[in-house]
Design an enzyme around this catalytic site. Structure first.
Site, PDB file in Angstrom:
ATOM      1  N   LEU A  19      30.771  48.947  40.216  1.00  0.00           N
ATOM      2  CA  LEU A  19      29.750  48.456  41.159  1.00  0.00           C
ATOM      3  C   LEU A  19      30.287  48.457  42.583  1.00  0.00           C
ATOM      4  O   LEU A  19      31.476  48.237  42.810  1.00  0.00           O
ATOM      5  CB  LEU A  19      29.368  47.010  40.793  1.00  0.00           C
ATOM      6  CG  LEU A  19      28.700  46.773  39.453  1.00  0.00           C
ATOM      7  CD1 LEU A  19      28.568  45.271  39.210  1.00  0.00           C
ATOM      8  CD2 LEU A  19      27.331  47.442  39.416  1.00  0.00           C
ATOM      9  N   ASP A  61      33.828  47.830  35.395  1.00  0.00           N
ATOM     10  CA  ASP A  61      34.474  46.865  36.293  1.00  0.00           C
ATOM     11  C   ASP A  61      35.438  45.914  35.566  1.00  0.00           C
ATOM     12  O   ASP A  61      35.887  44.927  36.152  1.00  0.00           O
ATOM     13  CB  ASP A  61      33.398  46.041  37.019  1.00  0.00           C
ATOM     14  CG  ASP A  61      32.670  46.867  38.080  1.00  0.00           C
ATOM     15  OD1 ASP A  61      33.309  47.210  39.092  1.00  0.00           O
ATOM     16  OD2 ASP A  61      31.488  47.194  37.874  1.00  0.00           O
ATOM     17  N   GLU A  66      39.715  38.844  36.838  1.00  0.00           N
ATOM     18  CA  GLU A  66      39.526  37.507  37.394  1.00  0.00           C
ATOM     19  C   GLU A  66      38.095  36.995  37.203  1.00  0.00           C
ATOM     20  O   GLU A  66      37.880  35.790  37.131  1.00  0.00           O
ATOM     21  CB  GLU A  66      39.824  37.556  38.899  1.00  0.00           C
ATOM     22  CG  GLU A  66      39.561  36.257  39.601  1.00  0.00           C
ATOM     23  CD  GLU A  66      39.943  36.324  41.063  1.00  0.00           C
ATOM     24  OE1 GLU A  66      40.908  35.655  41.418  1.00  0.00           O
ATOM     25  OE2 GLU A  66      39.285  37.048  41.839  1.00  0.00           O
ATOM     26  N   ASP A  67      37.121  37.912  37.113  1.00  0.00           N
ATOM     27  CA  ASP A  67      35.731  37.470  37.160  1.00  0.00           C
ATOM     28  C   ASP A  67      35.179  36.844  35.878  1.00  0.00           C
ATOM     29  O   ASP A  67      34.405  35.898  35.968  1.00  0.00           O
ATOM     30  CB  ASP A  67      34.844  38.618  37.662  1.00  0.00           C
ATOM     31  CG  ASP A  67      35.184  38.961  39.104  1.00  0.00           C
ATOM     32  OD1 ASP A  67      35.378  38.018  39.883  1.00  0.00           O
ATOM     33  OD2 ASP A  67      35.278  40.156  39.440  1.00  0.00           O
ATOM     34  N   ARG A  86      28.266  43.366  33.791  1.00  0.00           N
ATOM     35  CA  ARG A  86      29.582  42.771  33.559  1.00  0.00           C
ATOM     36  C   ARG A  86      29.537  41.613  32.556  1.00  0.00           C
ATOM     37  O   ARG A  86      30.596  41.064  32.210  1.00  0.00           O
ATOM     38  CB  ARG A  86      30.187  42.302  34.894  1.00  0.00           C
ATOM     39  CG  ARG A  86      30.341  43.426  35.915  1.00  0.00           C
ATOM     40  CD  ARG A  86      31.344  43.074  36.985  1.00  0.00           C
ATOM     41  NE  ARG A  86      32.644  42.781  36.401  1.00  0.00           N
ATOM     42  CZ  ARG A  86      33.673  42.298  37.062  1.00  0.00           C
ATOM     43  NH1 ARG A  86      33.560  42.056  38.356  1.00  0.00           N
ATOM     44  NH2 ARG A  86      34.829  42.038  36.462  1.00  0.00           N
ATOM     45  N   ARG A 132      26.362  36.280  42.734  1.00  0.00           N
ATOM     46  CA  ARG A 132      26.889  36.301  41.363  1.00  0.00           C
ATOM     47  C   ARG A 132      27.003  34.907  40.741  1.00  0.00           C
ATOM     48  O   ARG A 132      27.070  34.764  39.530  1.00  0.00           O
ATOM     49  CB  ARG A 132      28.283  36.941  41.358  1.00  0.00           C
ATOM     50  CG  ARG A 132      28.339  38.356  41.890  1.00  0.00           C
ATOM     51  CD  ARG A 132      27.799  39.343  40.881  1.00  0.00           C
ATOM     52  NE  ARG A 132      27.821  40.707  41.406  1.00  0.00           N
ATOM     53  CZ  ARG A 132      28.841  41.534  41.273  1.00  0.00           C
ATOM     54  NH1 ARG A 132      29.934  41.145  40.639  1.00  0.00           N
ATOM     55  NH2 ARG A 132      28.768  42.758  41.764  1.00  0.00           N
ATOM     56  N   HIS A 163      31.881  38.026  47.052  1.00  0.00           N
ATOM     57  CA  HIS A 163      32.394  36.799  46.447  1.00  0.00           C
ATOM     58  C   HIS A 163      32.937  35.853  47.524  1.00  0.00           C
ATOM     59  O   HIS A 163      33.336  36.300  48.599  1.00  0.00           O
ATOM     60  CB  HIS A 163      33.577  37.128  45.514  1.00  0.00           C
ATOM     61  CG  HIS A 163      33.184  37.705  44.186  1.00  0.00           C
ATOM     62  ND1 HIS A 163      33.775  38.845  43.684  1.00  0.00           N
ATOM     63  CD2 HIS A 163      32.291  37.294  43.254  1.00  0.00           C
ATOM     64  CE1 HIS A 163      33.253  39.110  42.492  1.00  0.00           C
ATOM     65  NE2 HIS A 163      32.349  38.175  42.210  1.00  0.00           N
ATOM     66  N   ILE A 244      35.345  50.124  45.379  1.00  0.00           N
ATOM     67  CA  ILE A 244      34.435  49.387  44.493  1.00  0.00           C
ATOM     68  C   ILE A 244      34.594  47.880  44.746  1.00  0.00           C
ATOM     69  O   ILE A 244      34.557  47.061  43.831  1.00  0.00           O
ATOM     70  CB  ILE A 244      34.621  49.773  43.000  1.00  0.00           C
ATOM     71  CG1 ILE A 244      36.101  49.879  42.630  1.00  0.00           C
ATOM     72  CG2 ILE A 244      33.911  51.081  42.707  1.00  0.00           C
ATOM     73  CD1 ILE A 244      36.321  50.120  41.136  1.00  0.00           C
ATOM     74  N   CYS A 250      41.466  39.879  42.339  1.00  0.00           N
ATOM     75  CA  CYS A 250      40.548  40.169  41.235  1.00  0.00           C
ATOM     76  C   CYS A 250      41.164  40.880  40.044  1.00  0.00           C
ATOM     77  O   CYS A 250      40.600  40.862  38.969  1.00  0.00           O
ATOM     78  CB  CYS A 250      39.345  40.945  41.714  1.00  0.00           C
ATOM     79  SG  CYS A 250      39.644  42.003  43.069  1.00  0.00           S
TER      80      CYS A 250
HETATM   81  C1  CIR Z   1      32.069  44.060  41.189  1.00  0.00           C
HETATM   82  O1  CIR Z   1      31.187  44.322  42.011  1.00  0.00           O
HETATM   83  O2  CIR Z   1      31.940  43.179  40.341  1.00  0.00           O
HETATM   84  C2  CIR Z   1      33.361  44.877  41.227  1.00  0.00           C
HETATM   85  N1  CIR Z   1      33.069  46.208  41.648  1.00  0.00           N
HETATM   86  C3  CIR Z   1      34.385  44.245  42.140  1.00  0.00           C
HETATM   87  C4  CIR Z   1      34.829  42.897  41.671  1.00  0.00           C
HETATM   88  C5  CIR Z   1      35.891  42.302  42.523  1.00  0.00           C
HETATM   89  N2  CIR Z   1      36.258  41.043  42.000  1.00  0.00           N
HETATM   90  C6  CIR Z   1      36.772  40.062  42.707  1.00  0.00           C
HETATM   91  O3  CIR Z   1      36.898  40.178  43.918  1.00  0.00           O
HETATM   92  N3  CIR Z   1      37.078  38.961  42.069  1.00  0.00           N
END
Ligand code: CIR
Length: 255
Positions: A19, A61, A66-67, A86, A132, A163, A244, A250
């Site tokens: 993404l 992704d 981390e997400d 995700r 998000r 974020h 991305i 992350c």
């Molecule tokens: C996203 O849009 O979810 C991924 N392309 C990038 C996520 C980056 N995550 C973060 O900074 N914790």
């Protein structure tokens, strides 16, 4: 920021369709892999035991570990990422967390929260509302945090950024690295602030681990600024992952 363990996930070849808010062209898989390999080596060199999980082709992704979860020495919380593509990542990480942590909580279904919106500081766990992370997810997360003995606090993420941590990171117990906009928001009034030079905003997502601060090597002035302030800067290449929308926090879960 004192950690001895981390979890990372290898990039899959599907990472090229990760993404992004603005299309600057697909990242190159081998380039992402090289940046990720260097990241793992750096984590090890600053004193972390790193668990490396296999790539997940179905989740472009999923390299951004981390997400879908939040971890502490006291236990782990499985989150519910806000991007539809995700959401399945949370299911994938669950068995790994159950193996590594005695206490594993789960954000109840309904609300959403991404780890990228969560900044753990000694004063509180700051949860930034964003595209998000919603109110319902953040409120449920505060309840989970209480169970682990942490105090959560809801804050606002500036308009138009992915974020909360896209614009801030913790440098030490009392200091944050922030964009000018984040500094002016008042959110960090209780902290000492190192403000990024104008034009270096993407360097805001740095990560302090033990004695080192990992910083994107694309931002020379930021690296110099941190060096002058006495931080031990480790430059990291982020040219491909940046396409991305990723930074340095992350790619790992740390505890
Ligand atoms: C996203 O849009 O979810 C991924 N392309 C990038 C996520 C980056 N995550 C973060 O900074 N914790």
């Amino acid at each position: 920021y004192h950690f001895n363990s981390a979890i990372v996930r290898k990039p899959s070849s599907s990472v090229v369709s990760g993404l992004r808010a603005e299309d600057l062209g697909d990242p190159d898989y081998h380039g992402v892999k090289a940046e990720h390999d260097a990241y793992i080596k750096t984590l090890e060199s600053v004193g972390m035991r790193v668990t490396v999980l296999p790539a997940l082709e179905a989740f472009p992704d999923s390299i951004f570990m981390e997400d879908p979860a939040l971890v502490f020495t006291e236990g782990a919380i499985i989150l519910n990422p806000g991007a539809p593509s995700r959401q399945g990542e949370a299911r994938e990480i669950a068995p790994v967390l159950h193996e590594l942590f005695e206490k594993v909580l789960e954000l109840p279904q309904g609300g959403h929260a991404d780890g990228g919106d969560i900044l753990v500081t000694p004063k509180s766990v700051m949860i930034g509302l964003s595209a998000r992370t919603d109110e319902q997810g953040a409120t449920a997360l505060i309840e989970c945090l209480k169970t682990l003995g942490h105090r959560g606090e809801i804050v606002n993420t500036p308009e138009g950024v992915l974020h909360f941590k896209t614009e801030c990171s913790l440098l030490d117990e009392e200091t944050v690295l922030v964009t000018r906009r984040m500094a002016q928001s008042g959110i960090f009034n209780d902290f000492r602030k190192v403000i990024l030079p104008d034009g270096d905003e993407p360097a805001a997502n740095a990560v302090r681990i033990n004695k080192s601060v990992l910083v994107s090597s694309n931002y020379q002035r930021t690296m110099e600024l941190l060096d002058q302030q006495g931080y031990s800067v480790v430059p990291m290449k982020t040219s491909e992952i940046q396409k991305i929308d990723a930074g340095l926090s992350c790619m790992s879960l740390r505890w």
